[in-house]
Design a protein around this motif. Structure first.
Motif, short mmCIF file in Angstrom:
data_model
loop_
_atom_site.label_atom_id
_atom_site.label_comp_id
_atom_site.label_asym_id
_atom_site.label_seq_id
_atom_site.Cartn_x
_atom_site.Cartn_y
_atom_site.Cartn_z
N CYS A 208 2.93 7.03 8.15
CA CYS A 208 1.82 6.10 8.43
C CYS A 208 0.51 6.69 7.92
CB CYS A 208 1.73 5.85 9.93
SG CYS A 208 3.27 5.24 10.64
N LEU A 209 -0.27 5.85 7.25
CA LEU A 209 -1.51 6.30 6.64
C LEU A 209 -2.67 5.38 7.00
CD1 LEU A 209 0.21 6.87 3.24
CD2 LEU A 209 -0.66 8.71 4.66
N ASN A 210 -3.85 5.98 7.09
CA ASN A 210 -5.03 5.18 7.43
C ASN A 210 -5.43 4.29 6.26
OD1 ASN A 210 -6.14 7.39 5.79
ND2 ASN A 210 -8.12 6.64 6.43
N LEU A 211 -5.92 3.10 6.58
CA LEU A 211 -6.41 2.18 5.56
C LEU A 211 -7.66 1.51 6.11
CD1 LEU A 211 -5.55 1.30 2.75
CD2 LEU A 211 -4.37 -0.64 3.75
N CYS A 218 -6.64 -4.13 -2.14
CA CYS A 218 -5.35 -4.76 -1.81
C CYS A 218 -4.22 -4.03 -2.51
CB CYS A 218 -5.34 -6.23 -2.23
SG CYS A 218 -6.58 -7.25 -1.40
N LEU A 219 -3.13 -3.82 -1.79
CA LEU A 219 -1.96 -3.17 -2.36
C LEU A 219 -1.09 -4.21 -3.05
CD1 LEU A 219 -1.09 -0.79 0.59
CD2 LEU A 219 -2.01 -0.13 -1.62
N ARG A 220 -1.10 -4.23 -4.36
CA ARG A 220 -0.34 -5.23 -5.11
C ARG A 220 0.89 -4.62 -5.77
NH1 ARG A 220 -5.75 -6.90 -5.80
NH2 ARG A 220 -6.08 -9.02 -5.04
N GLU A 221 1.22 -3.41 -5.43
CA GLU A 221 2.42 -2.77 -5.98
C GLU A 221 3.03 -1.87 -4.91
OE1 GLU A 221 1.84 0.06 -9.08
OE2 GLU A 221 0.81 1.45 -7.76
N THR A 222 4.29 -1.51 -5.11
CA THR A 222 4.92 -0.51 -4.26
C THR A 222 5.31 0.67 -5.13
OG1 THR A 222 7.17 -1.36 -4.60
CG2 THR A 222 5.89 -2.34 -2.82
N GLY A 223 5.72 1.72 -4.48
CA GLY A 223 6.10 2.91 -5.23
C GLY A 223 4.93 3.75 -5.68
N GLY A 224 3.71 3.41 -5.22
CA GLY A 224 2.56 4.23 -5.55
C GLY A 224 2.75 5.64 -5.03
N SER A 236 4.27 4.40 -1.55
CA SER A 236 3.73 3.27 -0.80
C SER A 236 4.80 2.20 -0.65
CB SER A 236 2.49 2.70 -1.51
OG SER A 236 2.82 2.23 -2.80
N SER A 237 4.91 1.63 0.57
CA SER A 237 6.00 0.71 0.86
C SER A 237 5.50 -0.66 1.35
CB SER A 237 6.94 1.32 1.90
OG SER A 237 8.02 0.47 2.17
N PHE A 238 4.89 -0.73 2.52
CA PHE A 238 4.44 -2.03 3.02
C PHE A 238 3.27 -1.86 3.99
CE2 PHE A 238 7.41 -0.72 6.31
CZ PHE A 238 6.84 -1.18 7.49
N GLY A 239 2.66 -2.99 4.33
CA GLY A 239 1.53 -3.00 5.25
C GLY A 239 0.73 -4.26 5.05
N PRO A 247 -3.08 0.45 9.61
CA PRO A 247 -2.42 1.43 8.75
C PRO A 247 -1.44 0.76 7.80
CG PRO A 247 -1.44 1.42 10.93
CD PRO A 247 -2.65 0.52 11.00
N PHE A 248 -1.09 1.45 6.74
CA PHE A 248 0.00 0.97 5.89
C PHE A 248 1.09 2.03 5.87
CE2 PHE A 248 -1.77 3.57 2.54
CZ PHE A 248 -0.75 3.77 1.63
N ILE A 249 2.26 1.60 5.45
CA ILE A 249 3.45 2.43 5.61
C ILE A 249 3.96 2.91 4.26
CG2 ILE A 249 5.75 2.55 6.63
CD1 ILE A 249 3.43 1.97 8.59
#
Length: 283
Positions: A208-211, A218-224, A236-239, A247-249
């Motif tokens: 879990c990470l702070n956002l 905006c997170l428009r991709e995964t795998g960051g 980076s996965s979801f949130g 937070p995002f996950i």
């Protein structure tokens, strides 16, 4: 005697003031250091060669779909849901790029031989979001293309990770890689945001990470890539789609360390497959 007592009292008062001032100064510095990464998103266009181990995973139309990390000359790690609906026979891996669509003699394109998702991906929902990609031929390393080692132990709370990826700010240098620091937040705090919204979303394989709030981020991709010092800590996965203060996950790499190591060491002899299929191994 009175003069000596007065002098002693003055010195004692001065010592108290100096001690208080020193303590206050140290406290301000500590607050400043803790507040700085949390006060704003602060993302910037990544300096050249910040993340030479990062790849762009693209579809048949050369459109960026997600990021991945080079673990060796033959293996790339990314999120499983990035590849879930992918036609891997037409997807490609682009290495050495920092600006999507750029040309450089050191930028290379590789085909995908096969994908190995985690056998329990999405069971329970949004869990085990990790997959390994075997490239059709070995990746050639150079000054812009390198491998990264995996972090084998979980990060404690408040650890900082550098997040790199593409397409964060719509209409603003979308093709440029960007970088930003995030802070790892406690499991209990993270769980409190999600337990009433998504069924069983947070587990030991998540980080879990702070956002902080930033309506343009905006997170428009995964795998960051989420890198702690010199090692890969997460993907980076979801949130929340856009930064709302929640937070995002991310996928916690240390939790899947043995899964990654076993496949990379033992799956070179596996039958080639072109498609997204769960394959089980004696882990």
């Amino acid at each position: 005697m009175f003069a000596a007592t007065k002098t002693s009292g003055t010195l004692w008062l001065l010592l108290i003031c100096l001690t208080a001032q020193s303590t206050s100064s140290r406290h301000r510095r500590k607050l400043h250091l803790r507040a700085e990464p949390d006060s704003s998103i602060g993302d910037v266009i990544a300096p050249r060669n910040l993340s030479p181990f990062q790849v762009s995973i693209q579809n048949a139309h050369k459109k960026h779909k997600c990021s991945g990390a080079i673990l060796s000359k033959d293996w790339i790690v990314t999120t499983a849901h990035c590849m879930k609906r992918a036609n891997v026979s037409t997807y490609r891996i682009v290495t050495g790029t920092q600006t999507l669509g750029a040309t450089d003699a050191r930028i290379a394109v590789y085909k995908i031989e096969y994908v190995i998702p985690h056998p329990h991906f999405d069971k329970p929902k949004k869990s085990n979001d990790i997959a390994l990609i075997r490239t059709h031929k070995s990746i050639e390393f150079n000054s812009l293309v390198k491998e990264i080692k995996c972090l084998g132990s979980p990060l404690p709370r408040d650890s900082l990770v550098m997040h790199t990826g593409w397409s964060w700010r719509k209409g603003v240098a979308e093709k440029e890689m960007r970088g930003v620091y995030h802070r790892v937040i406690p499991y209990a705090l993270c769980l409190s945001y999600f337990e009433s919204r998504v069924r069983n979303p947070i587990g030991p394989g998540h980080m879990c990470l702070n956002l902080p709030r930033d309506k343009d981020y905006c997170l428009r991709e995964t795998g960051g890539l989420l890198v702690h010092k010199t090692k890969l800590a997460g993907l980076s996965s979801f949130g929340a789609p856009c930064a709302s203060g929640e937070p995002f996950i991310a996928t916690r790499i240390s939790f899947y360390y043995d899964f990654i190591r076993t496949i990379m060491r033992g799956c070179v002899r596996c039958k080639q497959e072109f498609g997204f299929q769960a394959r089980f191994f004696d882990l």
